[in-house]
Design a protein around this motif. Structure first.
Motif, PDB file in Angstrom:
ATOM      1  N   TYR A 115      -7.248  -5.846   2.330  1.00  0.00           N
ATOM      2  CA  TYR A 115      -5.860  -5.987   1.882  1.00  0.00           C
ATOM      3  C   TYR A 115      -5.172  -7.143   2.616  1.00  0.00           C
ATOM      4  O   TYR A 115      -4.392  -7.889   2.025  1.00  0.00           O
ATOM      5  N   ILE A 116      -5.473  -7.291   3.913  1.00  0.00           N
ATOM      6  CA  ILE A 116      -4.855  -8.369   4.681  1.00  0.00           C
ATOM      7  C   ILE A 116      -5.257  -9.730   4.112  1.00  0.00           C
ATOM      8  O   ILE A 116      -4.425 -10.616   3.958  1.00  0.00           O
ATOM      9  N   ARG A 154     -10.636   1.221   7.321  1.00  0.00           N
ATOM     10  CA  ARG A 154     -10.630  -0.067   8.002  1.00  0.00           C
ATOM     11  C   ARG A 154     -10.979  -1.188   7.004  1.00  0.00           C
ATOM     12  O   ARG A 154     -10.345  -2.241   6.989  1.00  0.00           O
ATOM     13  N   LYS A 171       9.674   9.436   7.923  1.00  0.00           N
ATOM     14  CA  LYS A 171       9.527  10.086   9.216  1.00  0.00           C
ATOM     15  C   LYS A 171      10.884  10.536   9.775  1.00  0.00           C
ATOM     16  O   LYS A 171      10.987  11.567  10.419  1.00  0.00           O
ATOM     17  N   LEU A 186      -8.048  -1.882   4.730  1.00  0.00           N
ATOM     18  CA  LEU A 186      -6.981  -2.641   5.386  1.00  0.00           C
ATOM     19  C   LEU A 186      -7.364  -4.105   5.557  1.00  0.00           C
ATOM     20  O   LEU A 186      -6.576  -5.006   5.270  1.00  0.00           O
ATOM     21  N   LYS A 187      -8.595  -4.348   6.010  1.00  0.00           N
ATOM     22  CA  LYS A 187      -9.032  -5.729   6.237  1.00  0.00           C
ATOM     23  C   LYS A 187      -9.040  -6.515   4.931  1.00  0.00           C
ATOM     24  O   LYS A 187      -8.626  -7.676   4.887  1.00  0.00           O
ATOM     25  N   ASP A 216       8.552   4.839   7.698  1.00  0.00           N
ATOM     26  CA  ASP A 216       9.438   5.127   8.830  1.00  0.00           C
ATOM     27  C   ASP A 216      10.675   5.900   8.394  1.00  0.00           C
ATOM     28  O   ASP A 216      11.166   6.764   9.108  1.00  0.00           O
ATOM     29  N   SER A 270      10.024   3.911   2.699  1.00  0.00           N
ATOM     30  CA  SER A 270       9.052   3.395   3.651  1.00  0.00           C
ATOM     31  C   SER A 270       8.639   4.535   4.582  1.00  0.00           C
ATOM     32  O   SER A 270       9.371   5.509   4.769  1.00  0.00           O
ATOM     33  N   ILE A 284       0.876  -1.170   0.000  1.00  0.00           N
ATOM     34  CA  ILE A 284       0.000   0.000   0.000  1.00  0.00           C
ATOM     35  C   ILE A 284       0.914   1.221   0.000  1.00  0.00           C
ATOM     36  O   ILE A 284       1.718   1.396   0.915  1.00  0.00           O
ATOM     37  N   SER A 307       6.432  14.451  12.413  1.00  0.00           N
ATOM     38  CA  SER A 307       5.571  13.388  11.907  1.00  0.00           C
ATOM     39  C   SER A 307       5.806  13.272  10.400  1.00  0.00           C
ATOM     40  O   SER A 307       6.339  14.190   9.778  1.00  0.00           O
ATOM     41  N   GLU A 344      -1.671   7.534   7.254  1.00  0.00           N
ATOM     42  CA  GLU A 344      -0.316   7.104   7.592  1.00  0.00           C
ATOM     43  C   GLU A 344      -0.243   5.664   8.112  1.00  0.00           C
ATOM     44  O   GLU A 344       0.625   4.891   7.711  1.00  0.00           O
ATOM     45  N   HIS A 345      -1.175   5.302   9.009  1.00  0.00           N
ATOM     46  CA  HIS A 345      -1.118   3.978   9.630  1.00  0.00           C
ATOM     47  C   HIS A 345      -1.311   2.849   8.631  1.00  0.00           C
ATOM     48  O   HIS A 345      -0.895   1.721   8.875  1.00  0.00           O
ATOM     49  N   LEU A 346      -1.957   3.153   7.491  1.00  0.00           N
ATOM     50  CA  LEU A 346      -2.255   2.111   6.506  1.00  0.00           C
ATOM     51  C   LEU A 346      -1.082   1.832   5.579  1.00  0.00           C
ATOM     52  O   LEU A 346      -1.021   0.798   4.937  1.00  0.00           O
ATOM     53  N   LEU A 347      -0.175   2.802   5.484  1.00  0.00           N
ATOM     54  CA  LEU A 347       0.797   2.778   4.407  1.00  0.00           C
ATOM     55  C   LEU A 347       2.040   1.986   4.746  1.00  0.00           C
ATOM     56  O   LEU A 347       2.467   1.925   5.890  1.00  0.00           O
ATOM     57  N   GLU A 348       2.615   1.404   3.690  1.00  0.00           N
ATOM     58  CA  GLU A 348       3.927   0.805   3.835  1.00  0.00           C
ATOM     59  C   GLU A 348       4.963   1.797   3.287  1.00  0.00           C
ATOM     60  O   GLU A 348       5.969   2.063   3.915  1.00  0.00           O
TER      61      GLU A 348
END
Lengths: 123, 295
Positions: B175-176, B169, B217, B172-173, B214, B212, B31, B274, B193-197
């Motif tokens: 995608y998993i 949500r 960031k 993401l579900k 991180d 990535s 993602i 951030s 942000e929380h969804l992304l790779e």
């Protein structure tokens, strides 16, 4: 726990720390299987790759071990290792911050030690 | 395998260049957030990848093929945005029923469950929907195609807060359970942000960062302190943003490096940013910012 995306800590570090806390609290014990990257992703609403990164740093620290095809497990003595790591790294970093702040506020070494004493008495 | 491979892709509209020279590769099943300011070229890029517009120069490959006028690419990719049009001779229900003819991996169960959950009216026509309901329908359609390359261009425009949260949500579900390559463009990075790779940061028609989340960031930090000290600590560094506070203190955003740790010990106030702040400062045009307008 709710993941804080504004935090100074990357999400994967927050995941690793959460798992460490679970191990310290003995909600996961030696040789017990922990959550998979997909379960963590689902649980915390995060990308599975991010969750995997969190698990990987715990494997690198030898707190978890991998069983091929089965998942990640808590290493024996994991709790001890986490406590040891937190003492040596986290506490040292916090002390550095305290000393820096003391310097900024012109608090002397003796005063700082006195503060720690006072604190201990209160706790 | 690379799902997308772009080499020096450009695209112009009359006098302006929407894309200058875009080069990047996208590997399988990630993602990726396509981030950039207004007018950075996000939409143009996604349209080229979806084969809806033709690029001017350079090379674009999606699944190893030029996406423009390519049936294989269009059967395996979808672009969800607010300009999606569906025939008005069909109701929403009929639209969902006809979808499997175009998308072989269409998940009818997912589509109807989402449709019911979001309480859309099955007898309604697409063009008669409210802005929010249309965005919701488009999102349901996009997710249910299960396309190997699924692209969302500002998918949550018009959606209310609750629907947005549910949408992310659901994404993401799904995608998993069914990993695939997903591109989401947004100017609200904090929201996704929380969804992304990975993040693909675009500015003025160029790729500025592709890494990535991180790494992004940690790409830049803010340093604050007395002017002379800050200038000494950050000498030779690329400054993305600088601002003088109270006439005495300097606040700068610079590329992160290990030497800054020494500055911290000398009393510099170093602030971690951030991912969305990093993206904002890295793409900021001018030093100073909005405060200078009011001087």
């Amino acid at each position: 726990m709710i993941i804080n995306t504004d935090s100074t800590k990357p999400i994967y570090v927050q995941i690793a720390e959460w798992l460490e806390n679970e191990i310290i609290a003995e909600r996961f014990t030696d040789d017990e299987k922990v959550y998979s990257q997909y379960q963590l992703a689902e649980l915390f609403n995060i990308n599975p790759a991010t969750a995997a990164k969190g698990l990987t740093i715990l494997v690198e620290d030898k707190i978890l071990y991998k069983k091929r095809g089965l998942g990640m497990f808590v290493a024996p003595e994991a709790k001890m290792m986490i406590l040891e790591k937190r003492r040596s790294q986290t506490l040292t970093k916090m002390v550095t911050d305290i000393v820096l702040e003391a310097k900024r506020l012109s608090v002397t070494k003796a005063e700082l030690i006195q503060l720690i004493h006072n604190c201990e008495v209160e706790i | 395998m690379n799902v997308i491979d772009c080499q020096k892709v450009s695209k112009g509209f009359r006098r302006t260049n929407a894309l200058e020279s875009i080069s990047f590769q996208l590997t399988d099943q990630k993602i990726t957030g396509v981030i950039g300011r207004n007018g950075a070229g996000k939409t143009t890029l996604l349209k080229i990848l979806a084969g809806l517009t033709k690029h001017k120069s350079g090379e674009v490959n999606v699944f190893g093929k030029n996406p423009y006028n390519n049936l294989m690419v269009s059967a395996n990719s979808i672009l969800v945005d607010d300009q999606m049009t569906f025939p008005d001779s069909l109701t929403l229900e009929e639209l969902l029923r006809s979808a499997p003819a175009f998308y072989k991996r269409w998940d009818a169960q997912l589509a109807s469950r989402l449709f019911q959950y979001f309480k859309l009216d099955s007898k309604q026509q697409h063009s008669k929907l409210s802005k929010g309901a249309r965005a919701t329908f488009n999102m349901i359609f996009g997710l249910s195609t299960r396309c190997e390359l699924t692209m969302f261009d500002e998918p949550t425009n018009g959606m209310d807060e609750a629907v947005r949260t549910d949408f992310y949500r659901a994404l993401l579900k799904d995608y998993i359970t069914h990993p695939r390559s997903i591109l989401i463009s947004s100017h609200h990075l904090a929201e996704i942000e929380h969804l992304l790779e990975d993040i693909l940061l675009i500015h003025n028609g160029n790729v500025v960062l592709h890494d990535s989340i991180d790494e992004v960031k940690e790409f830049a930090v803010a340093v604050q302190g007395p002017i002379a000290d800050v200038e000494r600590w950050t000498a030779g560094e690329k400054v993305f943003h600088s601002k003088i506070i109270d006439g005495q203190r300097l606040y700068v955003v610079v590329k992160n490096n290990l030497e800054l740790e020494r500055a911290r010990l000398e009393g510099a106030f170093i602030q971690v940013l951030s991912a969305s702040e990093v993206c904002m400062y890295v793409t900021s045009e001018t030093k100073g910012g909005i405060d200078d307008v009011f001087k």
